[in-house]
Structures are given as structure tokens and as C-alpha cells.
Design an enzyme around this catalytic site. Structure first.
Site, PDB file in Angstrom:
ATOM      1  N   HIS A  13       6.412 -32.033   8.255  1.00 49.43           N
ATOM      2  CA  HIS A  13       5.998 -30.313   8.221  1.00 49.43           C
ATOM      3  C   HIS A  13       5.028 -30.955   7.621  1.00 49.43           C
ATOM      4  O   HIS A  13       4.127 -29.861   7.275  1.00 49.43           O
ATOM      5  CB  HIS A  13       6.648 -29.369   8.681  1.00 49.43           C
ATOM      6  CG  HIS A  13       7.841 -29.201   9.096  1.00 49.43           C
ATOM      7  ND1 HIS A  13       7.747 -28.674  10.217  1.00 49.43           N
ATOM      8  CD2 HIS A  13       9.237 -29.937   8.885  1.00 49.43           C
ATOM      9  CE1 HIS A  13       9.281 -28.610  10.851  1.00 49.43           C
ATOM     10  NE2 HIS A  13       9.946 -28.905  10.002  1.00 49.43           N
ATOM     11  N   THR A  23       2.847  -1.485   8.882  1.00 53.96           N
ATOM     12  CA  THR A  23       2.639  -2.771   9.910  1.00 53.96           C
ATOM     13  C   THR A  23       3.126  -4.220   9.548  1.00 53.96           C
ATOM     14  O   THR A  23       4.040  -5.552   9.806  1.00 53.96           O
ATOM     15  CB  THR A  23       1.969  -2.839  11.263  1.00 53.96           C
ATOM     16  OG1 THR A  23       0.378  -3.353  10.294  1.00 53.96           O
ATOM     17  CG2 THR A  23       1.826  -1.910  11.619  1.00 53.96           C
ATOM     18  N   ASP A  52       0.971  -1.634   0.049  1.00 55.89           N
ATOM     19  CA  ASP A  52       0.472   0.117  -0.185  1.00 55.89           C
ATOM     20  C   ASP A  52       1.142   1.196  -0.007  1.00 55.89           C
ATOM     21  O   ASP A  52       2.087   0.666  -0.059  1.00 55.89           O
ATOM     22  CB  ASP A  52      -1.197  -0.390   1.204  1.00 55.89           C
ATOM     23  CG  ASP A  52      -0.311   0.511   2.782  1.00 55.89           C
ATOM     24  OD1 ASP A  52       1.046   0.809   2.204  1.00 55.89           O
ATOM     25  OD2 ASP A  52      -0.930   0.751   4.023  1.00 55.89           O
ATOM     26  N   CYS A  90       3.063  -3.729   4.066  1.00 58.48           N
ATOM     27  CA  CYS A  90       2.482  -2.554   4.402  1.00 58.48           C
ATOM     28  C   CYS A  90       2.593  -1.318   5.578  1.00 58.48           C
ATOM     29  O   CYS A  90       3.855  -1.836   6.062  1.00 58.48           O
ATOM     30  CB  CYS A  90       1.333  -2.821   4.829  1.00 58.48           C
ATOM     31  SG  CYS A  90       0.409  -3.511   6.224  1.00 58.48           S
ATOM     32  N   HIS A  94       9.435 -24.211   7.689  1.00 65.63           N
ATOM     33  CA  HIS A  94       8.566 -25.116   8.337  1.00 65.63           C
ATOM     34  C   HIS A  94       6.319 -24.963   7.439  1.00 65.63           C
ATOM     35  O   HIS A  94       5.995 -26.434   7.967  1.00 65.63           O
ATOM     36  CB  HIS A  94       9.083 -24.794  10.410  1.00 65.63           C
ATOM     37  CG  HIS A  94       8.764 -24.901  10.319  1.00 65.63           C
ATOM     38  ND1 HIS A  94       9.058 -25.480  11.979  1.00 65.63           N
ATOM     39  CD2 HIS A  94      10.350 -25.849  10.843  1.00 65.63           C
ATOM     40  CE1 HIS A  94      10.263 -25.983  12.815  1.00 65.63           C
ATOM     41  NE2 HIS A  94      10.874 -26.070  11.699  1.00 65.63           N
TER      42      HIS A  94
HETATM   43  C1  RB5 Z   1      -1.664   2.137   6.757  1.00 61.97           C
HETATM   44  O1  RB5 Z   1      -2.181   4.357   6.977  1.00 61.97           O
HETATM   45  C2  RB5 Z   1      -1.910   1.741   7.262  1.00 61.97           C
HETATM   46  O2  RB5 Z   1      -3.413   1.371   7.960  1.00 61.97           O
HETATM   47  C3  RB5 Z   1      -1.735   0.517   6.974  1.00 61.97           C
HETATM   48  O3  RB5 Z   1      -0.068   0.234   5.783  1.00 61.97           O
HETATM   49  C4  RB5 Z   1      -1.139  -1.269   7.562  1.00 61.97           C
HETATM   50  O4  RB5 Z   1      -0.178  -0.531   8.296  1.00 61.97           O
HETATM   51  C5  RB5 Z   1      -2.383  -2.253   8.454  1.00 61.97           C
HETATM   52  O5  RB5 Z   1      -2.275  -2.389   8.346  1.00 61.97           O
END
Ligand code: RB5
Length: 148
Positions: A133, A67, A8, A65, A98
Site C-alpha cells: 500500500h 452528505t 458546516d 457535512c 490501505h
Molecule cells: C448543505 O445544505 C449541504 O449541501 C452540505 O451539507 C453537504 O451535504 C454538501 O455536500
């Protein structure tokens, strides 16, 4: 290796850097976007990556993304995807050994470029261990209540 990469807006810069590095390392890279800084929805890019791999258009996927959490959840909605969210190389290697993970997810707001490269290097270099596995991984493709 043929690798697809998607992110993203929050991870666009990390995607560009990793894509360039993978190409320079000799890999074939399909960049599935996003391409700009406009805010987008990570599920759209996770689903796109999953469809690309499920269609056999790449062997491995990289999902990014902010996180890594949202896009990893999106990729894992597809029963054929085994997407591992990691932030250090040992988990990246064990996800292959695994879990036969076919997609690695990382968070651009969590780790830096060098750690992301280390994770990706471990992910790409490690083979699935098979053996005990294998039946466990097979079960991941057939959750209870599924038609398959
Ligand atoms: C975008 O602001 C953020 O929410 C996205 O990149 C991600 O961290 C969501 O899991």
C-alpha cells in the site's frame, strides 16, 4: 490522539456530539467550527481542516457535512490530505489500513450518531498496513502534472 473536527451547519449537531464523545474518550479535540446554525459553505471548513492538519496541528481530522460529500471533496483538494467518506466501519478501517487516510468524512443526513461513533472508532483504532500500500499512497501525494 490529537484530533481536529470541522463541519458546516448541516452537521453541527453531529460535530458537537462526536467532539464531546472524543473528549470523554481521552482525545484532545480542536473544534474548527462551524459553531452556529447559520448557513455556511462547506469548502471553507474543509480547507480550514486541511490547513490545520497540514501544519501539524492535529494528527487526524473529522470532516462532516450533510452528505459528507462536499466537505470530503474540499479536504482532498489538499495534496497532503487523504480524506475517506464512509458510512460503515469496514470502510473506515480499510481507509486507514490501505489508504493511510488522515481524515474521515461522514454525512449527518446519512448516518446516525451510533454509526458515526462506530466508524470513528474503527478509523482511530486501525494502523496503516504499509507494504504494497505504501507506494500507492505515496503516489496520491504526487498527482501527474504537480510540481512536487
Ligand atoms: C448543505 O445544505 C449541504 O449541501 C452540505 O451539507 C453537504 O451535504 C454538501 O455536500
Amino acid at each position: 490522539m490529537h484530533i481536529a473536527i470541522a463541519s458546516d451547519h448541516a452537521a453541527r449537531a453531529l460535530k458537537a456530539a462526536l467532539g464531546e464523545w472524543l473528549r470523554a474518550s481521552g482525545h484532545q479535540v480542536d473544534d474548527l467550527g462551524t459553531d452556529g446554525d447559520v448557513s455556511v459553505d462547506y469548502p471553507d471548513f474543509g480547507y480550514k481542516l486541511a490547513a490545520h492538519l497540514a501544519a501539524g496541528r492535529a494528527e487526524r481530522g473529522v470532516a462532516l457535512c450533510g452528505t459528507g460529500i462536499g466537505i470530503s471533496i474540499a479536504v482532498n483538494r489538499h495534496p497532503g490530505m487523504r480524506c475517506a467518506l464512509v458510512s460503515e466501519p469496514l470502510s473506515a478501517a480499510l481507509a486507514r489500513e490501505h489508504n493511510d487516510a488522515n481524515v474521515i468524512a461522514m454525512g449527518a443526513r446519512i448516518i446516525g450518531i451510533e454509526m458515526a461513533k462506530a466508524c470513528l472508532t474503527a478509523f482511530l483504532a486501525t494502523e496503516f498496513g504499509g507494504g504494497r500500500h505504501a507506494p500507492r499512497v505515496s503516489k496520491l501525494g504526487h498527482p501527474p502534472g504537480s510540481q512536487s
